[in-house]
Write a protein that holds these residues in place. Structure first.
Motif, short mmCIF file in Angstrom:
data_model
loop_
_atom_site.label_atom_id
_atom_site.label_comp_id
_atom_site.label_asym_id
_atom_site.label_seq_id
_atom_site.Cartn_x
_atom_site.Cartn_y
_atom_site.Cartn_z
N LEU A 37 0.83 -1.20 0.00
CA LEU A 37 0.00 0.00 0.00
C LEU A 37 0.86 1.25 0.00
O LEU A 37 0.54 2.23 -0.68
CB LEU A 37 -0.93 0.01 1.21
N ALA A 38 1.95 1.23 0.74
CA ALA A 38 2.83 2.40 0.77
C ALA A 38 3.33 2.75 -0.62
O ALA A 38 3.29 3.92 -1.05
CB ALA A 38 4.00 2.14 1.72
N ARG A 39 3.76 1.74 -1.36
CA ARG A 39 4.24 2.00 -2.72
C ARG A 39 3.11 2.37 -3.66
O ARG A 39 3.27 3.23 -4.54
CB ARG A 39 4.97 0.77 -3.26
N ALA A 40 1.95 1.72 -3.51
CA ALA A 40 0.81 2.04 -4.38
C ALA A 40 0.33 3.46 -4.16
O ALA A 40 -0.09 4.13 -5.11
CB ALA A 40 -0.32 1.04 -4.13
N ARG A 41 0.39 3.94 -2.93
CA ARG A 41 0.00 5.32 -2.65
C ARG A 41 0.95 6.31 -3.31
O ARG A 41 0.54 7.39 -3.75
CB ARG A 41 -0.06 5.56 -1.14
N VAL A 107 -24.51 6.88 -5.89
CA VAL A 107 -23.58 6.23 -4.96
C VAL A 107 -22.48 7.22 -4.57
O VAL A 107 -21.87 7.85 -5.44
CB VAL A 107 -22.94 4.97 -5.60
N THR A 108 -22.24 7.33 -3.28
CA THR A 108 -21.15 8.17 -2.78
C THR A 108 -20.12 7.28 -2.09
O THR A 108 -20.46 6.48 -1.22
CB THR A 108 -21.66 9.24 -1.79
N ILE A 109 -18.87 7.44 -2.49
CA ILE A 109 -17.76 6.71 -1.89
C ILE A 109 -17.07 7.60 -0.87
O ILE A 109 -16.79 8.77 -1.14
CB ILE A 109 -16.73 6.31 -2.97
N LEU A 110 -16.76 7.05 0.29
CA LEU A 110 -15.94 7.73 1.28
C LEU A 110 -14.67 6.91 1.48
O LEU A 110 -14.74 5.70 1.68
CB LEU A 110 -16.68 7.88 2.61
N ALA A 111 -13.52 7.58 1.43
CA ALA A 111 -12.24 6.90 1.59
C ALA A 111 -11.28 7.77 2.38
O ALA A 111 -11.35 9.00 2.32
CB ALA A 111 -11.63 6.56 0.24
N THR A 112 -10.37 7.14 3.09
CA THR A 112 -9.38 7.87 3.87
C THR A 112 -8.01 7.86 3.18
O THR A 112 -7.08 8.50 3.66
CB THR A 112 -9.23 7.26 5.27
N VAL A 113 -7.91 7.13 2.08
CA VAL A 113 -6.69 7.09 1.28
C VAL A 113 -7.06 7.50 -0.14
O VAL A 113 -7.93 6.88 -0.76
CB VAL A 113 -6.05 5.68 1.28
N GLU A 114 -6.43 8.53 -0.66
CA GLU A 114 -6.81 9.04 -1.98
C GLU A 114 -6.59 8.01 -3.09
O GLU A 114 -7.34 7.99 -4.07
CB GLU A 114 -6.03 10.32 -2.28
N ARG A 138 -19.99 9.41 -6.94
CA ARG A 138 -19.25 10.55 -6.40
C ARG A 138 -18.28 10.03 -5.36
O ARG A 138 -18.67 9.27 -4.46
CB ARG A 138 -20.21 11.56 -5.77
N ALA A 139 -17.02 10.40 -5.48
CA ALA A 139 -15.98 9.90 -4.57
C ALA A 139 -15.47 11.06 -3.71
O ALA A 139 -15.12 12.11 -4.22
CB ALA A 139 -14.84 9.29 -5.36
N GLU A 140 -15.43 10.83 -2.39
CA GLU A 140 -14.99 11.86 -1.46
C GLU A 140 -13.87 11.32 -0.57
O GLU A 140 -13.98 10.25 0.02
CB GLU A 140 -16.15 12.33 -0.58
N PHE A 141 -12.82 12.12 -0.48
CA PHE A 141 -11.70 11.84 0.40
C PHE A 141 -11.95 12.51 1.75
O PHE A 141 -12.36 13.67 1.80
CB PHE A 141 -10.41 12.37 -0.23
N VAL A 142 -11.72 11.78 2.83
CA VAL A 142 -11.91 12.33 4.18
C VAL A 142 -10.55 12.77 4.70
O VAL A 142 -9.74 11.93 5.14
CB VAL A 142 -12.55 11.30 5.13
N PRO A 143 -10.24 14.05 4.66
CA PRO A 143 -8.91 14.50 5.05
C PRO A 143 -8.64 14.29 6.53
O PRO A 143 -9.53 14.45 7.37
CB PRO A 143 -8.92 15.99 4.69
#
Length: 224
Positions: A37-41, A107-114, A138-143
């Protein structure tokens, strides 16, 4: 045996507990590879395709009947690698995506990793195509939520995501809220107990439906 590929060790007890509830007796093996995940991010999911394929080959060599990838960022890479190896591989969020499409057209997506936003949106679009439906995603990042998670402040992470989910719910323009990562699945229970269930959007998480579907791949009808 079902092998699970994780990118965080915190997911191991989550899936062990779900196995005990839903598929007792199913042997599980956990591969924990946080570096993926670190590399994928940093560089995108395709940057870890070779390493994911090596992990899957290891799992197959150790007797895995199927593999569940619990990381939403690298799920598509894992499924592709599994197809090339002839190993049944399921990304944990695929059953959740199908449920989101069945719930409605918004559909709304919530994620903590962009890095999770695009793979999850693409998965929902693919499931919509499979179902012959048109959906608005709709995709939303939770800062700040992932910073709290990485600092060990799970409560702070979940609170931030729950606040974002309540804003989406209260806006009234979504049929389904998708919690894109295993690490934030508990937010679904929080919204279910604060009055969100009555007439609002369905709030979906991935661990339980993902494990159930993977158990069927690994163990057949006995785990249906």
């Amino acid at each position: 045996m079902l092998t699970l590929l994780h990118t965080s060790p915190v997911h191991v007890p989550v899936f062990d507990a779900l196995r005990d509830e839903d598929a007792p007796g199913l042997p599980l093996r956990h591969l924990v590879r946080p570096e993926l995940l670190a590399r994928a991010r940093e560089s995108g999911p395709d940057a870890v395709a070779e390493e994911v394929a090596e992990a899957l080959a290891e799992a197959a060599g150790d007797g895995a009947a199927a593999l569940l990838c619990t990381c939403s960022t690298i799920g598509a890479v894992a499924e592709a690698a599994g197809a090339a190896l002839g190993l049944p591989v399921l990304r944990v969020d695929r059953p959740m995506a199908a449920a989101a499409v069945a719930a409605g057209t918004r559909v709304t997506i919530l994620a903590t990793v962009e890095s999770t936003l695009t793979p999850t949106a693409e998965l929902i679009a693919a499931e919509a195509d499979r179902a012959g439906r048109t959906v608005r995603v709709r995709a939303e990042f939770v800062p700040g939520a992932m910073d709290r998670f990485e600092a060990g402040d799970m409560e702070g992470c979940l609170a931030a995501v729950a606040a974002a989910a309540r804003r989406v719910r209260d806006a009234g323009d979504s049929d389904a809220i998708v919690l894109a990562q295993v690490s934030i699945a508990a937010v679904a229970d929080r919204l279910a107990t604060d009055g969100a269930a009555g007439g609002g959007p369905v709030v979906l998480s991935s661990p339980r439906p993902g494990l159930r579907a993977a158990a069927r791949l690994a163990g057949g009808p006995a785990y249906a």
